[in-house]
Design an enzyme around this catalytic site. Sequence first.
Site, short mmCIF file in Angstrom:
data_model
loop_
_atom_site.label_atom_id
_atom_site.label_comp_id
_atom_site.label_asym_id
_atom_site.label_seq_id
_atom_site.Cartn_x
_atom_site.Cartn_y
_atom_site.Cartn_z
CG HIS A 88 8.28 16.78 -17.09
ND1 HIS A 88 7.69 15.54 -17.15
CD2 HIS A 88 9.42 16.68 -17.82
CE1 HIS A 88 8.42 14.73 -17.88
NE2 HIS A 88 9.49 15.39 -18.29
CG ASP A 126 8.02 10.07 -22.57
OD1 ASP A 126 9.20 9.95 -22.15
OD2 ASP A 126 7.40 11.13 -22.49
CG HIS A 182 -1.88 1.11 1.27
ND1 HIS A 182 -2.19 1.76 2.44
CD2 HIS A 182 -2.58 1.75 0.31
CE1 HIS A 182 -3.04 2.73 2.20
NE2 HIS A 182 -3.29 2.74 0.90
CE1 TYR A 225 6.70 17.94 -20.05
CE2 TYR A 225 5.62 18.57 -22.10
CZ TYR A 225 6.58 18.79 -21.13
OH TYR A 225 7.44 19.86 -21.25
CB ALA A 226 3.19 9.82 -22.85
CG ASN A 227 6.67 10.68 -18.74
OD1 ASN A 227 7.23 9.73 -19.25
ND2 ASN A 227 6.89 11.93 -19.13
#
Length: 182
Positions: A149, A51, A43, A171-173
Amino acid sequence: MTMPQNQNTRLSKAAAERRLGRNMKRQGILNSEISRVLSYMGHTDRICIGDCGLPIPEETKRIDLALRFGTPSFMEVLAEVAKDMKIEKIYLAQEIKENNPQTEEDIFRLFAEFETGCETGFTEKSSGETQETEGSRMPFKMEAEYVPHEQLKEMTKTCAAVIRTGETTPYANIILQSGCIF
């Protein structure tokens, strides 16, 4: 060179088990590194999917899935990891809102399909299409936090692993924080 008898016996038993299909995983994530990391997470532990340009700190486990630009995609990997994990919170870069709104929308649509849900700003039409509406939301059960970012990159230092995809959109994170399964 011959192997000790007990090792030969273990190998032949393992081979027999594989032939019978007893040790072969039948569903879920087949990548052994991802499966192992997810099974060890507790947890509030975190894992990142990024990316192909996201820098990965030396101290963080790297699971590199990138085959070529675009393969596998960020959303393909996110969808499979999300099926195998209870997620209570996600972290996204603030910059995704302006620089990659399609991926941001895809992320929230994906989580709207899961039992954890996520606020999306979209409602379902009876025809199955979606329509943006002001003030109506799908069920919200997961927290989403936007961070700069640079902060997201710093946060990867404390993640159990970073999964590198072949994604080439900016920014595909995402960082996924695990929830409690009971």
